[in-house]
Design a protein around this motif. Structure first.
Motif, PDB file in Angstrom:
ATOM      1  N   ASN A 286      77.094  50.298  13.200  1.00  0.00           N
ATOM      2  CA  ASN A 286      76.805  50.248  11.758  1.00  0.00           C
ATOM      3  C   ASN A 286      75.305  50.407  11.504  1.00  0.00           C
ATOM      4  O   ASN A 286      74.881  51.134  10.586  1.00  0.00           O
ATOM      5  CB  ASN A 286      77.273  48.924  11.153  1.00  0.00           C
ATOM      6  CG  ASN A 286      78.774  48.721  11.206  1.00  0.00           C
ATOM      7  OD1 ASN A 286      79.250  47.611  11.434  1.00  0.00           O
ATOM      8  ND2 ASN A 286      79.546  49.794  11.010  1.00  0.00           N
ATOM      9  N   ILE A 287      74.522  49.732  12.332  1.00  0.00           N
ATOM     10  CA  ILE A 287      73.063  49.773  12.149  1.00  0.00           C
ATOM     11  C   ILE A 287      72.528  51.164  12.412  1.00  0.00           C
ATOM     12  O   ILE A 287      71.673  51.675  11.668  1.00  0.00           O
ATOM     13  CB  ILE A 287      72.386  48.729  13.061  1.00  0.00           C
ATOM     14  CG1 ILE A 287      72.797  47.308  12.637  1.00  0.00           C
ATOM     15  CG2 ILE A 287      70.873  48.872  13.018  1.00  0.00           C
ATOM     16  CD1 ILE A 287      72.349  46.216  13.579  1.00  0.00           C
ATOM     17  N   GLU A 288      73.007  51.807  13.460  1.00  0.00           N
ATOM     18  CA  GLU A 288      72.550  53.162  13.778  1.00  0.00           C
ATOM     19  C   GLU A 288      72.878  54.130  12.646  1.00  0.00           C
ATOM     20  O   GLU A 288      72.101  55.031  12.329  1.00  0.00           O
ATOM     21  CB  GLU A 288      73.182  53.632  15.091  1.00  0.00           C
ATOM     22  CG  GLU A 288      72.707  52.886  16.324  1.00  0.00           C
ATOM     23  CD  GLU A 288      71.199  52.985  16.506  1.00  0.00           C
ATOM     24  OE1 GLU A 288      70.646  54.101  16.261  1.00  0.00           O
ATOM     25  OE2 GLU A 288      70.579  51.986  16.875  1.00  0.00           O
ATOM     26  N   LYS A 289      74.022  53.910  12.044  1.00  0.00           N
ATOM     27  CA  LYS A 289      74.424  54.767  10.929  1.00  0.00           C
ATOM     28  C   LYS A 289      73.504  54.559   9.719  1.00  0.00           C
ATOM     29  O   LYS A 289      73.090  55.513   9.044  1.00  0.00           O
ATOM     30  CB  LYS A 289      75.878  54.468  10.559  1.00  0.00           C
ATOM     31  CG  LYS A 289      76.436  55.351   9.458  1.00  0.00           C
ATOM     32  CD  LYS A 289      77.891  54.991   9.169  1.00  0.00           C
ATOM     33  CE  LYS A 289      78.449  55.855   8.038  1.00  0.00           C
ATOM     34  NZ  LYS A 289      79.866  55.478   7.741  1.00  0.00           N
ATOM     35  N   LEU A 290      73.144  53.310   9.484  1.00  0.00           N
ATOM     36  CA  LEU A 290      72.298  53.000   8.329  1.00  0.00           C
ATOM     37  C   LEU A 290      70.847  53.446   8.534  1.00  0.00           C
ATOM     38  O   LEU A 290      70.098  53.594   7.557  1.00  0.00           O
ATOM     39  CB  LEU A 290      72.331  51.497   8.036  1.00  0.00           C
ATOM     40  CG  LEU A 290      73.652  50.956   7.460  1.00  0.00           C
ATOM     41  CD1 LEU A 290      73.620  49.429   7.377  1.00  0.00           C
ATOM     42  CD2 LEU A 290      73.904  51.545   6.068  1.00  0.00           C
ATOM     43  N   SER A 295      64.374  55.044   3.724  1.00  0.00           N
ATOM     44  CA  SER A 295      63.524  53.969   3.195  1.00  0.00           C
ATOM     45  C   SER A 295      63.654  52.667   3.981  1.00  0.00           C
ATOM     46  O   SER A 295      62.791  51.789   3.879  1.00  0.00           O
ATOM     47  CB  SER A 295      63.858  53.709   1.722  1.00  0.00           C
ATOM     48  OG  SER A 295      65.201  53.292   1.575  1.00  0.00           O
ATOM     49  N   ILE A 296      64.719  52.495   4.775  1.00  0.00           N
ATOM     50  CA  ILE A 296      64.889  51.259   5.545  1.00  0.00           C
ATOM     51  C   ILE A 296      64.970  51.522   7.047  1.00  0.00           C
ATOM     52  O   ILE A 296      65.301  50.612   7.808  1.00  0.00           O
ATOM     53  CB  ILE A 296      66.146  50.484   5.084  1.00  0.00           C
ATOM     54  CG1 ILE A 296      67.401  51.361   5.168  1.00  0.00           C
ATOM     55  CG2 ILE A 296      65.951  49.920   3.678  1.00  0.00           C
ATOM     56  CD1 ILE A 296      68.692  50.597   4.902  1.00  0.00           C
ATOM     57  N   THR A 297      64.687  52.742   7.504  1.00  0.00           N
ATOM     58  CA  THR A 297      64.765  53.068   8.940  1.00  0.00           C
ATOM     59  C   THR A 297      63.835  52.171   9.747  1.00  0.00           C
ATOM     60  O   THR A 297      64.241  51.550  10.743  1.00  0.00           O
ATOM     61  CB  THR A 297      64.402  54.535   9.176  1.00  0.00           C
ATOM     62  OG1 THR A 297      65.297  55.368   8.442  1.00  0.00           O
ATOM     63  CG2 THR A 297      64.484  54.872  10.663  1.00  0.00           C
ATOM     64  N   THR A 298      62.592  52.089   9.340  1.00  0.00           N
ATOM     65  CA  THR A 298      61.610  51.271  10.066  1.00  0.00           C
ATOM     66  C   THR A 298      62.011  49.805  10.037  1.00  0.00           C
ATOM     67  O   THR A 298      61.913  49.096  11.051  1.00  0.00           O
ATOM     68  CB  THR A 298      60.214  51.449   9.440  1.00  0.00           C
ATOM     69  OG1 THR A 298      59.867  52.833   9.442  1.00  0.00           O
ATOM     70  CG2 THR A 298      59.172  50.663  10.210  1.00  0.00           C
ATOM     71  N   TYR A 299      62.442  49.350   8.895  1.00  0.00           N
ATOM     72  CA  TYR A 299      62.856  47.945   8.756  1.00  0.00           C
ATOM     73  C   TYR A 299      63.998  47.627   9.712  1.00  0.00           C
ATOM     74  O   TYR A 299      63.970  46.609  10.419  1.00  0.00           O
ATOM     75  CB  TYR A 299      63.279  47.661   7.313  1.00  0.00           C
ATOM     76  CG  TYR A 299      64.050  46.382   7.149  1.00  0.00           C
ATOM     77  CD1 TYR A 299      63.396  45.147   7.126  1.00  0.00           C
ATOM     78  CD2 TYR A 299      65.449  46.403   7.020  1.00  0.00           C
ATOM     79  CE1 TYR A 299      64.130  43.966   6.997  1.00  0.00           C
ATOM     80  CE2 TYR A 299      66.174  45.224   6.884  1.00  0.00           C
ATOM     81  CZ  TYR A 299      65.509  44.010   6.881  1.00  0.00           C
ATOM     82  OH  TYR A 299      66.225  42.833   6.753  1.00  0.00           O
ATOM     83  N   LEU A 300      65.032  48.507   9.763  1.00  0.00           N
ATOM     84  CA  LEU A 300      66.190  48.249  10.622  1.00  0.00           C
ATOM     85  C   LEU A 300      65.806  48.244  12.094  1.00  0.00           C
ATOM     86  O   LEU A 300      66.264  47.397  12.871  1.00  0.00           O
ATOM     87  CB  LEU A 300      67.281  49.289  10.356  1.00  0.00           C
ATOM     88  CG  LEU A 300      68.021  49.179   9.020  1.00  0.00           C
ATOM     89  CD1 LEU A 300      68.946  50.376   8.828  1.00  0.00           C
ATOM     90  CD2 LEU A 300      68.819  47.883   8.955  1.00  0.00           C
ATOM     91  N   SER A 301      64.946  49.183  12.488  1.00  0.00           N
ATOM     92  CA  SER A 301      64.535  49.267  13.901  1.00  0.00           C
ATOM     93  C   SER A 301      63.795  48.001  14.315  1.00  0.00           C
ATOM     94  O   SER A 301      64.067  47.410  15.374  1.00  0.00           O
ATOM     95  CB  SER A 301      63.650  50.490  14.121  1.00  0.00           C
ATOM     96  OG  SER A 301      64.358  51.673  13.816  1.00  0.00           O
TER      97      SER A 301
END
Length: 412
Positions: A286-290, A295-301
């Motif tokens: 799910n996280i990889e998909k998001l 705008s939230i790529t850096t935040y998720l990583s």
């Protein structure tokens, strides 16, 4: 005029009229002559004075003299000189008829009082209209003060007129009315309350002309257009007019939106209600998909890295997703909305920007967007708010969330 009266009287007697008839006819002819003379003088002075004011107003750079002409100040002043001439010659015209002279003289004095009040009123109206063109006084309740002054002026004029007609001195007449003061206060109760209220409104700067106010008790929701002694006029946004008693502004609760107008933005405070059953933990897939949402790529990583380190250090069993630290779809969605609103071009970045959860309800979990639009105009404000929520609602499915909707079966 005195010599003319005697000559006319002698002539009337010489043509065979009796003494009494000659006196009556003499009085009648002199009255006609005086009346014609007064009208001619009034016409000439009025024309000269009005034309002189018009010429001066045309050359002057100030608009005060233009407003004087508009409110007929020169015209009203022009009536004073003919009135004084009439009062001066009345004793001569009616010298043989003291009773008639007394009545007409009193009538002219009463008219003089009324004329004075007309002049004062026209001057005050001029002052009011002029002050409304001055930025410092545009939003002040000038009407209230002028109305109060004119009420006192009319009361004094009325008392003076009664004193003249009755032959009693002014102060003795006023003293006699002291016993009736309770009745006077009762009659003018609303006026007195309005006067006190208008002073408090002005001193405390509670309402100005042009303010947007909401007064639910009176159904008012719009801009204040006039503040006077008795009422406050509000033009509602549907273009209807609501009148509110002036004293209600200090006795009841209302909302003044001036603070919003003078601030850097207009508040947006609205919620999206999400289905509680759609909230879940996010798997790595799910996280990889998001992460494809820029705008939230850096935040998720960064967030995923911190969580993995924490879970590894604590030897968390991740075969069960609930164990340890995790990300949720609603948490990531909330972060996405926070980032989106912060980057929105129409949102004031110097004021509060917040996306928060509210308490769960029977319908679901409200997620509230709280921020301020830079543009405070109503039409533009509504457009900005709609633009933000158009995007927020359309983004919900990307996070595997659902918006609460009342089902058709429940409605039936």
């Amino acid at each position: 005029m005195m010599n003319f009266r005697h000559l006319l009287y002698d002539y009337l007697v010489s043509v065979g009229l009796s003494d009494t008839s000659a006196k009556y006819l003499n009085m009648l002819l002199l009255s006609i002559v005086l009346l014609i003379l007064v009208f001619i003088i009034d016409y000439v002075i009025r024309k000269v004075l009005v034309n002189a004011f018009n010429a001066f107003a045309f050359r002057s750079k100030s608009n005060f003299d233009n407003i004087l002409v508009k409110n007929k100040v020169p015209r009203n002043i022009a009536h004073i000189i003919p009135l004084l001439i009439a009062i001066e010659f009345i004793p001569i015209v009616f010298s043989d008829f003291d009773y008639i002279e007394n009545i007409i003289e009193k009538g002219l004095k009463v008219f003089g009082i009324i004329l004075t009040l007309w002049v004062v009123r026209s001057v005050l109206n001029t002052l009011k209209d002029y002050l409304k063109t001055v930025d410092r006084f545009k939003d002040k309740p000038i009407d209230s003060y002028i109305q109060v002054f004119m009420i006192f002026a009319w009361v004094i004029g009325l008392f003076s007129s009664f004193a003249i007609v009755s032959g009693i001195s002014f102060w003795r007449f006023v003293t006699t009315l002291g016993a009736a003061s309770a009745v006077i206060i009762l009659v003018f109760r609303d006026t007195i309350m309005g006067f006190v209220a208008s002073i408090q409104v002005s001193i405390n700067d509670m309402v100005r002309i042009g303010d947007w106010i909401t007064f639910e008790k009176y159904g008012a929701d719009g801009d204040v257009t006039e503040i006077n002694l008795a009422t406050v006029k509000v033009q509602n946004f549907d273009k209807t007019i609501t009148t509110i008693p002036t004293y209600a502004l200090i006795s009841d609760s209302f909302k003044n939106w001036r603070g919003m107008s003078q601030s850097g933005g207009r508040r947006i405070k609205r919620s999206i209600i999400l289905k509680a059953t759609s909230i879940k933990y996010l798997t790595n897939d799910n996280i990889e998909k998001l992460k494809h949402i820029e705008s939230i790529t850096t935040y998720l990583s960064q967030r995923q890295k911190d969580i993995n380190i924490s879970n590894t250090e604590k030897n968390i069993d991740k075969s069960v997703l609930i164990n340890g630290r995790n990300m949720t779809n609603i948490g990531v969605y909330r972060k996405y909305l926070q980032t989106y609103v912060e980057q929105h071009s129409a949102v004031n970045k110097d004021m509060t920007i917040m996306v928060r959860q509210l308490g769960p309800t029977a319908q679901g979990l409200p997620l509230e967007i709280y921020c301020f639009s830079s543009d405070k105009r109503w039409e533009n404000y509504e457009y900005i708010m709609s633009d933000i929520f158009d995007h927020a609602l359309a983004a919900v499915p990307y996070f595997d969330l659902e918006i609460y909707e009342l089902s058709a079966g429940i409605i039936d």
